[in-house]
Structures are given as C-alpha cells and as structure tokens.
Enzyme design. Structure first.
Site, short mmCIF file in Angstrom:
data_model
loop_
_atom_site.label_atom_id
_atom_site.label_comp_id
_atom_site.label_asym_id
_atom_site.label_seq_id
_atom_site.Cartn_x
_atom_site.Cartn_y
_atom_site.Cartn_z
N HIS A 1 18.61 10.28 15.26
CA HIS A 1 18.64 9.50 16.50
C HIS A 1 18.70 10.46 17.68
O HIS A 1 19.69 11.16 17.88
CB HIS A 1 19.85 8.57 16.51
CG HIS A 1 19.97 7.78 17.77
ND1 HIS A 1 19.00 6.90 18.19
CD2 HIS A 1 20.94 7.75 18.72
CE1 HIS A 1 19.37 6.35 19.34
NE2 HIS A 1 20.54 6.86 19.68
N ASP B 1 18.76 10.69 21.56
CA ASP B 1 18.93 10.02 22.86
C ASP B 1 18.12 10.75 23.92
O ASP B 1 18.33 11.95 24.14
CB ASP B 1 20.39 10.02 23.27
CG ASP B 1 21.24 9.10 22.41
OD1 ASP B 1 20.95 7.90 22.39
OD2 ASP B 1 22.19 9.59 21.76
N ASP C 1 21.41 1.89 18.07
CA ASP C 1 22.41 2.30 19.06
C ASP C 1 22.54 1.43 20.30
O ASP C 1 23.48 1.62 21.06
CB ASP C 1 22.12 3.74 19.49
CG ASP C 1 23.37 4.45 19.98
OD1 ASP C 1 24.48 4.04 19.61
OD2 ASP C 1 23.24 5.44 20.73
N ASP D 1 23.11 11.35 15.14
CA ASP D 1 22.55 11.86 16.39
C ASP D 1 22.05 13.29 16.22
O ASP D 1 22.80 14.17 15.79
CB ASP D 1 23.60 11.82 17.50
CG ASP D 1 23.99 10.41 17.88
OD1 ASP D 1 23.31 9.49 17.42
OD2 ASP D 1 24.97 10.24 18.62
N HIS E 1 19.17 3.25 26.27
CA HIS E 1 20.47 2.60 26.21
C HIS E 1 21.62 3.46 26.74
O HIS E 1 22.76 2.99 26.76
CB HIS E 1 20.78 2.14 24.79
CG HIS E 1 20.69 3.23 23.77
ND1 HIS E 1 19.54 3.45 23.04
CD2 HIS E 1 21.57 4.16 23.36
CE1 HIS E 1 19.74 4.46 22.22
NE2 HIS E 1 20.96 4.92 22.40
#
Length: 1011
Positions: free
Chosen positions: A179, A181, A293, A430, A575
């Site tokens: 993941h 971000d 998430d 992450d 997000h």
C-alpha cells in the site's frame, strides 16, 4: 466506410454535371442573344437570363459549401477509422516534467454506455427483498459495545470440527500487496524517490524469477511516474507479467480515494484518468476494486466502480461492531446494492475484511500473535519485529510441518467466517517490498509452506499465491454466481453505507470530516475551475481548428495545463490528502499543487475566452506576460484566501465577460468590486442594466472608501459568454443599498458610509423584516437570527430556529485531532456576554442580514429577482478561531494548540436548524455543487482593500473556510440555505492513523456570486 465514400463522390459528380449543363444552356442563350439583340423577345430573354445567372451563382456557392462539408466529414471519418485500427490513444502527458506530447485530439472519442434508467431511479417503486440486509436496520440492532473477544479482541472465539473441508478442499489465496500512500508522512515525490520506485523495480525482477509469484498494485499516480522513468525493455517485462496474470492492477484509479470528503465528480475524474492511462499504455481494464485504507466506505463508490466496469471490490476500514456482526452472520461477502435499486442492476460483489487491519498480523486469521510469526520481514535481525515478542522463524525441512499446521489453523478459522471454502489472505502493508531481501524472505518461505500443505492430501487444502481477481473468480465459482444476473442464492445482498468508522472504543474517525477545511475548499475550487476550463478550451479549440489558425492558439500549453490540473486534483482525492490527515509539509505540497493548477486553469480560460470573444480571429495574439483578460479574484499564495480585484472605472467603458459552463441558460447575480459608487452597467448592445451598489466592509461598522460592491443580474446562455460594459457615471438604474444597524445596550460608530443611507433605530422593537418579491423573513432585533420565513406566492409560513453549538475537548488522554472527534459530552448552546452587532442591507438586487458575534459571523441573504436556478436565499456562517481585538473568549472555546497527537481543535462550532426535513437519502450520487461561471475583467487591475484577503484573516482569525453544501430544495425552498463554516487551522496532524493497538462536496458560485 467504402460505400459512404463512394456515395459522396457519386453525389458530387452529379452536382458537377448539373452545373456544367446549366453553363452550356447559359452559353447557348447568350449566343442567341448576340445574334438578335434588338427584338422584344431578346429583352424578355435577357431578364430571364439575369435571373438564371443569379440562381446559378447561388447554386455554385451552395455546391462549394456542400463540397467543403463533405470533405471535412470524409476526412474526419477516415482519420477516426485509421486511429481505431491503429489503436492510437489520446494525448498522453506522462510525467509532465519530461517526455513529449503527441498531436492533439488524435484519439477516438470515449464512448460510455449509459442506461436510460440510471437517471430515473427516484421514480421506480422500491421494495426491499426478503434476503436483503439494510444497514440502517443493522445500526439499530447493534449495541456498539467492545467486550474482550479473546485473541480476536474485537470479535469472538472461533472453533471448527476439522472435517468441514473433507468434501471440498479449502482454497487459500495469498495476495501480496504494497500500500503506497501518494503522500502522508512524506510528500508524493519523497515517497516515490525513497521507496516506491524501488518496490516497482524489484517487482519486475522478483516476479520473473518464479511464475507462481503474484502481486497487485492500485495507485496509478505512482505507477505512471515510474513508467516514464523505465526503458522499453523493462516496460515489455511488465506487460509480460500482466499477460501471464502475475501482476494485476486493482481499481486502477489515480489514487485510492477517500469516500467521505470527496465529491463524486472528482472520484470519477481520477478513476477515468487512471483507466485511460492503463488503456493507452498497458491495454488493461481493471476488474476488481481494492480499498484497504479509506476511513469508512460509501455505496456511491460501489456504484461508480460498477459503472466503470468492475465486477468485484474489497473494503477494510469499517466499524469493529459491524465487522463482528457480519462475521457472526457470515455476511462478510455480499452483493452491495444501492438503496434505490429494486433489482440487481447495481449489484457488485464485495468482500469485507474481518479483522482489525490490512497488515500481516491481522490478515491470516483471528490471532495476530500467530499471524505476525508469518510476516517474514520481521525475522530476527531486521528493522521491525512482532509486538507480541514471538518472532517469525525461517521455514526449513525441520519445522515446515509444525509451522504449516499452525498457519493452516488460522486459515481454517478465518474460512469459518465465510460461506464458501475460499479464503483470502492479503500479504503486505504500507510500502512493503522495498528491498529485494524482503521479496526473497516472503516468497521463498511461503512457497515452502504451500508446497508442504499441497503435498498432504489429508489436510484438504490448496494454498497458492494469487491476485485479488484470482480470489474472486474462485469465490464466484464456489458460490455459483450467475454470470448474467451477477447474483447467487449463497450470498446475501446488502444496502447502505459503512460510516462512521471506529477502530476501537468510542474512537470515531469523524474528525477528518472538517480537518484542514481551507484545503477542502481549495479542492472544490480546483474541481470547479477544471470543469469550466475543459469546456471553454474545447469550444475554443474547435473554433481554432475550423479557422485553420492552430499555430496562433496555445493549444499545446493549455492541454498540458488541463492534464496537470486533472492529475493534481486526482492526487488530492487520496485518503490522506483531502481528509487533512497528512503532515504539515505534505499538506503544503498538496496545496501548492492545487494552487498552481488553479492559476494555470485561469490562464487556459483567459486565452480561450480571448479567442472566442474576438470577431476578427486574425487579431488574436497570445502573450502570456500581458493577458487580454484578468480574472475577478486573486489568490496570492496557496495558504491565502482569494481577494476580489477592484475594477478602476472611468468615462471609457470597461468590458466584463461572464462565462456560463453549464448546459442551460443562467440568470444569476454577479458581484464585482469597483472603484466608484457611481457605476453604470449596460449590455453589449447598450441596454442599461439594473444594478446595486453596496459597501465593502473592512470592519463590522467601517466601510471601505476605495472599493464598492457592484451587483447585477447577468443573463448568460448555456456554454456561452456574455459581455457587459461598466463605466463611471450616474444612472438611476444603479441604486445604492440602504443600511440599518442594531446593537442593544451600546452606541455604534459607523464610518465610510457617506454614499449610503444609514439608520440606527432605537425604537426597541423585538423584530424586523426583510422581504423580496418571493420571500419575507422575520429576524430578532436582539440576535439578528432568522426566526420565520414566508413564501409570498402561496402564503405558507415556516418557523425556523437557528442555534450555534460548541463541543468541548475531552479530558481523557486521547484527544480530538486530524482523525478523531472526541468531545467532552453533548453539544452546548453557544452564548456570548455582549450582544451582537446586526447590519441589515436592503437593495434592488439583494438584501441581507449580517450578525457579528464575538466568534461567529452569520449572514442571511435574499435575492430580489425572479424565480430561477440559484435564486431565493442564502445563509453563511463564518466561525473564527479565537477572540478578536482583545476580546476574551469563553474558556471552552480555545485556540488551536500543538499536541503530540495533533491539533486539539478546541471547540467545534456547529449550527442547528430545527425545521421540517424529508427522509434521509444518502446512497445515490447527489450533485450538491453548482458549476461556476467565471468572470473576466479587461484592463489593469489592483487588489482591493475590502475584507477578503490576508488582512481580514489576520484580524478575525478566518484562517480557512469550507463550503459544506446547500441545504434545501431548489424547487421547494428556492435554494434557501447555503452554509459556509470556518473552523480555523487544523495545525500539526495527528500521527496515529495506522492501526496499532496504541491508537484508536462542481463547487462554485453560479456566476461567481452564489455558492
């Protein structure tokens, strides 16, 4: 295609034959005339010949125009056919800082099939099916308590008999993922440089080492940036991984968007941007959504994914009580249906992850202490370890049996929560798989476990690496899902939403609904500017191409600006971006991107409007340093509020161009700042326009002497531009507003109002009224708050009660912050020691009541115009973050202060409106914004000194603002209420998002003046 071209040529030939025959007839008649010119018949024939000559000339002109049209159509069809055959895509910008741009408009048009019933769902009869789970009923049923569930803290003990899989083996799909971000603790570019590019580089190498290895990826913002940096050999290797099914692109959006603070227009934009990039570069169309998430999940997202062609989706962050309830009922996999859908047309197969998080300790089964032992990145000697102090063990021939049985026990327990014998086990977290060592640790150890499990028939299990679509394909087969109807009697149907998210106790993640509201507003402004600029650019480009002067128009630069703005807007839907949960420097990076995109879009609109407003296109000249138009507002920096510019008026008229980007004619109030109270407004044809002059208030009772509000009703055609002329001079149609001031118990000093009539009555009446042709309102003389409203058309009256409420900060260790909202109890009514100052303005165009409290400024405006879109009333509430000019705030209303968990925002001021409301509707996408019409001003500008810029920020603490949306129906209440609330700076963000045991909506202003 060939038949159409032959028909075109054949038709043109017939026209040519006819014209040639007419010419022969003409020549023959003229020859007879020369032989016998003097007789009467000759004179008669001469008259007929002149008429015939005119007809032939007209026919020639029509023929020429027809040939030009046919030629253009033929060329367009040929180009379109060739582009479809060649598979050419639309222009691709790539990384925007490098690379080339292909020819504009080279791609075939995007055709999106639209069901005619999609826009008529409200008229359908609705009847809930017997097997449908309605979330409103679930929420009424749950106690929302948090008892200790054992190893699964928020759940319950899970047991099984052991023979459940004898007839049907357990299928285990371990799905590696990382993941990433696009901004959170680091900026987008910093994350890419430090981690993401290494993950993707290692992915290509490590997946090619063993075809049994799989991987999924979702963030196209990162993937596209990496794609631009790699060579053709590596690109081909990526394509081979996709063709072999080792790499899957899940969701395919530009980011993994938030589903609460975003507007669905922006969600669609970022989804289209990602899908078009995938189609152009990889020929991939995603089939499955992956959202691990976002802080809560909306049915609107499910609807959009379904409409985008996806068949499956996965969600994770849902209230722990809901997860526990769904696990107990075995409804963790379901068809998610819209509330308004009477059948299965909107159904999408959805998987709800049952446990606390998407990291490895919370995905293999209910016991995180055991699952953590199978996160091989945590092997002894690494940089991270297991919090439960039991480290993983490398798999060897000596321990593979014991470790495989331990892991299989967790797989079986997790499978017991579902209705099929297929279990999903995400393997990642992450920014995982940054180093090549982790790829080897995870894949090699898991492969040894899989090999052992699969070699033991008595275990009745088949374990393998897989993609998320591999898993859903197995689920659909096991559940007997009808491929046509997309339904199964084995799986339930669920309707409703999954808000508000809580990860433990009373830690509800609703703080991010209002965190950093300034940037939430900036997002909506960019969204509005982008849509308006796209339309205006398209109209201008079509006109430029028709004129053949493509080299004069900055089409390339404008296209680049549009693409960059679209991607920056898409990036902010992440997000951790629009939610306001990133670190301060990350938020500044987002804000800078949004700010520069808005500036670039203004340039696009200016150059496009310049071209479209010129009658003589040959006079067009693009000069970026001296633009032909100027916008009517200026935002000096990414963290500053926009300021209205002041138009210097003189005897010579100044042009004001107003743009309407909507597909319907609009009549709306436009307000600009001018330098003189003696202003005159006329249309482009010289017809005078009724206008209103108002004061620009620098302080509550001090008006500017250098800037004045000029308001009038502008009428602009759909997708059109309207030009008005402004000049200085007296005109009885331009009427100044009248002002009345109220304040109980004290004398007022009002300055700067020499050009207006001002009254300060002392009669002590309890109420005063303000009315227009449509509405009449009654307001309290003590509070200035509206108490009653009357519809003058039908005489209906409605009592209204408006209150301001505040929440205090809890005294517990956990505080409200960027993520959480933890008040100290129920909201309390906001009161002040001193009475407010009330300022009432009455004018020809609009009237308004402004009430200035110690910490709140409240405004109600009524438009004195005919009924139409956006007309009626408007209400605003500005909330300051602290006392002004030395006044002392109540102890409960605190200034934001730094905190280890972020900004303890102190009091949250809300407004409560007690009136009749309809039933709650939350699932269907609702367009709660109005497309903005842009105002251009020709000539020199100077910034006004009215209270719109940083000076007003500094004095009143209005550091940020957020438009929450319009309340009330346009048709029923004439757009009664529009709320603008300001909660101040969010301060440092709370560094507690990740799930650890220690931590817990085209905005615009309808021709610029309306919300």
């Amino acid at each position: 295609m060939k038949l159409s071209r032959q028909f075109t040529v054949f038709g043109s030939a017939i026209f040519c034959v006819v014209v040639f025959s007419l010419y022969l007839m003409l020549d023959h008649l003229q020859l007879d005339h020369t032989k016998n010119p003097s007789n009467g018949v000759g004179r008669f024939q001469n008259g007929q010949l002149s008429i015939l000559q005119e007809k032939i000339d007209h026919l020639e002109r029509l023929l020429a125009e027809n040939n030009e049209i046919i030629s253009n159509i033929r060329d367009s069809v040929i180009n379109l056919s060739e582009s479809v055959k060649d598979g050419r895509g639309s222009p691709e910008v790539g990384n925007l800082t490098r690379g080339s741009y292909p020819e504009l408009l080279a791609s075939p048009p995007l055709v999106v099939p639209i069901d005619s019933q999609d826009c008529q769902f409200a008229t359908r009869p609705y009847a809930q099916s017997a097997d449908e789970v309605q979330m409103l009923d679930v929420y009424d049923l749950l106690k929302f308590d948090n008892p200790d569930g054992g190893v699964w803290k928020q759940g319950f003990e899970i047991s099984y008999g052991g023979n459940e899989w004898d007839s049907e083996p357990l299928q285990v799909f371990v799905v590696p993922h990382s993941h990433n971000d696009p901004g959170w603790l680091k900026t987008f570019d910093d994350y890419y440089r430090d981690q993401t590019q290494h993950i993707l580089n290692n992915m290509v190498v490590k997946l090619h080492e063993d075809e049994r290895r799989k991987m999924i990826w979702s963030e196209i913002s990162y993937f596209s940036k990496w794609w631009e940096s790699i060579d053709s050999q590596k690109r081909d290797a990526v394509k081979r991984l996709i063709e072999r099914g080792q790499l899957e692109i899940a969701t395919g959006g530009w980011v993994m968007p938030d589903e609460a603070s975003t507007h669905y227009f922006a969600i669609i934009d970022q989804l289209i941007e990602g899908h078009q990039w995938l189609d152009r570069n990889l020929g991939v169309k995603p089939k499955t959504g992956w959202a691990v998430d976002p802080f809560g999940h909306s049915p609107t997202m499910a609807y959009l994914l379904k409409q985008a062609g996806l068949s499956n989706m996965l969600i994770q962050r849902i209230h722990y009580s809901v997860k526990k309830h769904f696990a107990a009922k075995k409804t963790l996999e379901f068809f998610w249906r819209q509330n308004w859908d009477p059948d299965s047309s909107t159904d999408i197969l959805c998987h709800m992850m049952p446990f606390y998080s998407y990291d490895v300790p919370h995905t293999c089964g209910p016991d995180p202490k055991i699952c953590c032992q199978f996160d091989f990145k945590r092997l002894p000697g690494g940089r991270i370890n297991c919090p439960w102090r039991v480290p993983p063990q490398a798999i060897t021939d000596g321990n593979v049996q014991q470790r495989a049985h331990m892991l299989l026990d967790q797989y079986r327990k997790k499978s017991s929560l579902f209705r099929t014998k297929v279990v999903l086990v995400p393997l990642g977290d992450d920014f995982r798989y940054t180093e090549a060592l982790e790829w080897d640790q995870q894949f090699q150890n898991y492969q040894k476990l899989f090999d052992y499990m699969n070699s033991q028939p008595e275990l009745h299990v088949k374990a393998q690496f897989g993609t998320i679509s591999d898993y859903f394909a197995a689920v659909r087969k096991a559940a007997g899902v009808d491929s046509v109807k997309s339904s199964s009697p084995a799986l339930p149907v669920v309707s409703g939403d999954f808000f508000t998210y809580a990860d433990r106790d009373d830690h509800y993640w609703s703080g991010f609904f209002t965190s950093r509201p300034f940037y939430k507003r900036l997002d909506r402004m960019l969204e509005s500017h982008l849509r308006a600029a796209e339309i205006l650019y398209s109209l201008a480009l079509a006109s430029v191409q028709k004129s053949g002067k493509l080299s004069d128009f900055p089409s390339f630069e404008n296209y680049k600006s549009l693409t960059e703005a679209r991607r920056n807007l898409g990036l902010f839907q992440h997000h951790d971006a629009i939610t306001g949960t990133g670190k301060d420097w990350v938020v500044v990076d987002y804000g800078t991107r949004l700010f520069h995109s808005i500036l670039n879009l203004k340039r696009v609109m200016v150059s496009s409007a310049h071209w479209l407003t010129l009658k003589d296109k040959g006079m067009y000249s693009h000069n970026p340093s001296t633009p032909f138009f100027q916008m009517d507002d200026i935002q000096p920096a990414q963290d500053a509020l926009p300021r209205k510019t002041v138009l210097k008026l003189g005897a010579k008229p100044r042009s004001l161009v107003i743009y309407n980007p909507t597909d319907q004619d609009r009549s709306s109030v436009v307000t600009v700042y001018v330098s003189s109270p003696r202003a005159r407004v006329v249309t482009v044809h010289g017809h005078p326009v009724v206008a209103q002059i108002g004061a620009v208030w620098e302080e509550p009772s001090k008006a500017s002497t250098e800037a004045f509000q000029l308001s009038f009703v502008a009428q602009v055609p759909a997708l059109g531009l309207a030009v008005y002329q402004l000049s200085e001079g007296g005109d009885f149609r331009t009427v100044p507003a009248d002002y009345t001031f109220f304040k109980q118990g004290s004398q007022l000093s009002v300055t700067g109002t020499e050009h207006f009539r001002v009254a300060m009555p002392q009669d002590g009446s309890d109420h005063f009224t303000v009315e227009t042709t449509l509405l009449k309102i009654w307001c309290s003389s003590a509070s200035g708050i509206m108490e009653k409203i009357k519809n003058k058309e039908d005489g209906a009256e409605q009592n209204i009660k408006v209150e301001f409420l505040w929440y205090g900060t809890t005294s517990k260790r956990d505080k409200s912050g960027a993520y959480l909202f933890l008040p100290d109890g129920e909201a309390k009514v906001y009161t002040t020691k001193s009475p407010p100052m009330i300022r009432v303005a009455k004018g020809m165009v609009f009237s308004e009541v402004t009430t200035i409290y110690e910490h709140v400024t409240h405004t109600v405006r009524l438009y004195n115009v005919q009924r139409g879109p956006g007309f009626g009333g408007q209400r605003q509430a500005f909330v300051g973050r602290g006392p002004t000019q030395g006044s002392k705030a109540p102890s409960q209303v605190r200034k934001p202060r730094s905190h280890t968990r972020g900004a303890a925002r102190g009091a949250r001021v809300f407004r409560r409106i007690k009136r009749q409301r309809g039933p709650h509707q939350s699932t269907a996408p609702q367009d709660n914004r109005r497309n903005t019409a842009r105002t251009f001003q020709k000539g020199r500008m100077r910034e006004g000194r009215g209270g719109e810029g940083r000076e007003r920020e500094r004095r009143h603490g209005f550091l940020s603002s957020m438009l929450f949306g319009c309340m009330g129906s346009r048709g029923q209440e004439k757009g009664l209420i529009c709320v603008l609330a300001n909660y101040g700076s969010a301060g440092p963000c709370e560094s507690r998002r990740r799930p650890k045991q220690s931590k817990g909506t085209r905005l615009g202003s309808s021709l610029r003046a309306l919300c």
